[in-house]
Design an enzyme around this catalytic site. Sequence first.
Site, PDB file in Angstrom:
ATOM      1  N   LYS A 137       2.346  -0.668 -16.009  1.00  0.00           N
ATOM      2  CA  LYS A 137       1.973  -1.147 -14.302  1.00  0.00           C
ATOM      3  C   LYS A 137       0.806   0.266 -14.322  1.00  0.00           C
ATOM      4  CE  LYS A 137       4.005   0.007 -10.181  1.00  0.00           C
ATOM      5  NZ  LYS A 137       5.925   0.212  -9.422  1.00  0.00           N
ATOM      6  N   TRP A 138      -0.189   0.372 -13.758  1.00  0.00           N
ATOM      7  CA  TRP A 138      -1.638   1.868 -13.852  1.00  0.00           C
ATOM      8  C   TRP A 138      -1.595   1.534 -12.113  1.00  0.00           C
ATOM      9  CZ3 TRP A 138      -5.257   2.505 -17.090  1.00  0.00           C
ATOM     10  CH2 TRP A 138      -6.819   3.501 -16.929  1.00  0.00           C
ATOM     11  N   ASP A 139      -1.045   2.304 -11.593  1.00  0.00           N
ATOM     12  CA  ASP A 139      -0.064   2.688 -10.508  1.00  0.00           C
ATOM     13  C   ASP A 139      -2.073   3.400  -9.971  1.00  0.00           C
ATOM     14  OD1 ASP A 139       0.666   2.682  -7.802  1.00  0.00           O
ATOM     15  OD2 ASP A 139       2.446   3.476  -8.421  1.00  0.00           O
ATOM     16  N   ASN A 189      -1.771   6.354  -6.614  1.00  0.00           N
ATOM     17  CA  ASN A 189      -1.480   6.645  -4.738  1.00  0.00           C
ATOM     18  C   ASN A 189      -2.345   7.502  -4.277  1.00  0.00           C
ATOM     19  OD1 ASN A 189       1.323   4.826  -5.034  1.00  0.00           O
ATOM     20  ND2 ASN A 189       1.573   6.312  -7.026  1.00  0.00           N
ATOM     21  N   ASP A 242       4.250  -2.397  -1.398  1.00  0.00           N
ATOM     22  CA  ASP A 242       5.955  -1.809  -1.826  1.00  0.00           C
ATOM     23  C   ASP A 242       6.544  -2.795  -1.235  1.00  0.00           C
ATOM     24  OD1 ASP A 242       5.331  -0.457  -3.962  1.00  0.00           O
ATOM     25  OD2 ASP A 242       4.752   0.751  -3.264  1.00  0.00           O
TER      26      ASP A 242
END
Length: 737
Positions: free
Chosen positions: A465-467, A469, A537
């Site tokens: 999971k490449w986030d 932010n 989200d």
Amino acid sequence: MNCRSITLLFAAIVSMITVTDLAARNVKIDTDNSSIIINAENGKKLSHLYYGSKISETDAANITQALGKGNLAYPDYGMITLPETAIAMIQPDGNMTLDLVVDNVSSRKENGANITTFTLKDTYYPIIVTVNYRTWQGENVMETWTEIKNNGKKNVTLTRFASGHLPIRGGDVWLTHFYGNAKNEARMESSPLEHGLKVIKNRSGVRNSRYAHSEVLLSLDGKPAEDKGRVIGAALEYNGNYKVKIDTDQSNNHYFFSGINEEDSQYILTPGETFITPPLALAWSSNGTGEISRNFHKWARKHKLANGERERKILLNSWEGVYFKVNEKEMANMMKNIADMGGELFVMDDGWFGTKYPRNNGSAGLGDWVVDTKKLPNGINGLIKEAKKNGIDFGIWIEPEMTNTKSELYEKHPEYIIKPANREPVTGRGNTQLVLDLANPKVQDIVYTVVDTLLTKYPEIDYIKWDANMDILNHGSQYLTKDNQSHLYIEYEKGLRKVLDRIRSKYPDVTIQACSAGGGRVNYGFLPWFDEYWVSDNTDALQRIYLQWGISQFFPAIGMSSHISASPNHQTHRIIPIKYRTDVAMSGRLGMEIQPDNMTDKEKEQTKKAIDEYKSIRPIVQFGDLYRLLSPYDDKGVASLMYVNDSKDKAVFYWWKTRTFANDMLPRVLMAGLDPDKNYTIRELNRIDIKPLSFEGKTYSGKFLMENGLEIPQNHKVAKQNETDWSSRVLLLEVNN
Ligand code: GLA
């Protein structure tokens, strides 16, 4: 008479002299359902004559007599200054005009697509611009982009560089676009185009679908409808800042432009250098917005999305279950739970790394991708072993483009972050987060190495999971020269692509999710490297119906991560029964985002059954054609959609009640996409009712179902103590031979 008309009048005079010649130079570019016609006459301006449904040779031959002489296909700034333009530049001598004329037309085949290239050259300066169209025949998508070459001996400055332009005949044209914010992404908004300039733009630098999307629908016959009316779908394939603009002036047309957002991004083009704009994907439908979506989905699965033709696994992600409180016992517990419920993959989210600066919240540790052995004494290998024991795969969360002021990486290399010279950096999440400067090749190496090290050290990692932010909040690169500071956004995006290319050429099979504080990275630009997208989200099932409705306009269900989460929901605090939460999640790439320990045995049992049933419909959802039947935005109390497989012998129908009023008159939903002549037997999935539905096991023709639908009861027949105000249905339709 405006300037455009003057130009066209001039062109008309010329064309009267050379009518046959002009007609011979009309270039028609087709997909199976659409055509674009461009007039390309050497030494003249490139003009756009037609974009619409596929046109016959007879109609094409007399197109200008029917529709007029057209408009500039790629308007250039300077010699006619009033209209909005697609390209502008400053020459080394300060001259701000361009005068591009046709020099050549050529075509070639590449990777199963046809490419037509119109080469334009400036009448005075050594500038070459190619305008390209790539057609994907069967998927009915065209892509257009330009390549701008400086053939001179000195730098020129590009100040505008759109990927594509379309003049659209006015009438009752509506624009649909998608805006939002974290936890409320991809809100759909449709309105008629009125006079003035409409701009949809992004300036995040990192997450370009968080606030607004670059995809738009233009409905040419009034208010958009799923199954009727002419529609253009346009999606800019870009991972950075974009600008979509539509100018509605006093003429007959709307002028549509889409491309990189040039604001604060002027580009110095050095001698011999070519600037390539990102492609703009276009699809045409004469049958409403649904067909645009289906074409984009097919094209995405076949040509864009990483591993687009491979089924996605059912997973549990740890985020909403434990947030940063990752530890070995908990991870093992979650793995056992998802395996027991029939899941296939466990993903450990944020909180697993950092030694000097442990990642216990959002304010430390990014950049230090070393296991926190206090939380995980047996490291990643211990977790992989545990996953194997449970017969499932293992995945992990990373946010490799970022660091925190509290990190060893930042301590050692403060020069690797994005910040303006002579100023303190502006921080993001946790008041400490910073964006790494991907313009810098050394930083590209670092980001690549984070992923490469993880995947070589732990080859069993199946999923990432490449986030991302944070936005680029302050403008400044410590790597770029003082003259190239305006390249920051463009070079960041280029750097990211270089890293992703290296990762994907070495690890083509790892599943990678694009996440960006939720749905900040749902764009065709990201798709070639990512298998799926986290769309928000916000996991509240009711709001997800709206969210996923928006995303589904351009992006296929196979990539749409859709998770069953807790009740009360963590974002909205809404209490929703597991049945409804599951029925919504089952309409995308099913997963879970919950602490299974907080589920009752009955809920677990029900979820296990639903997961098992999802496996049987997975190919229909993930590879089928989407038909949206009743929009939640229509506020009719119900939302509904269905997927139909290619051979039209299997379909899944979803029905979600979106409000509860006593004695409400809910519409009966008509199905779509079925074969009218085939007979379908109905079976309810994820059933909770004591009694089967009246049509359970009964058979109906596609024609009947598309003309009448099925009467769905408003409530579930369950024991008194289990009654709630929520109601939803998932029906499997199968042709029994
Ligand atoms: C972002 C993501 C979440 C989660 C957290 C972890 O907000 O969108 O899903 O991964 O980061 O910090």
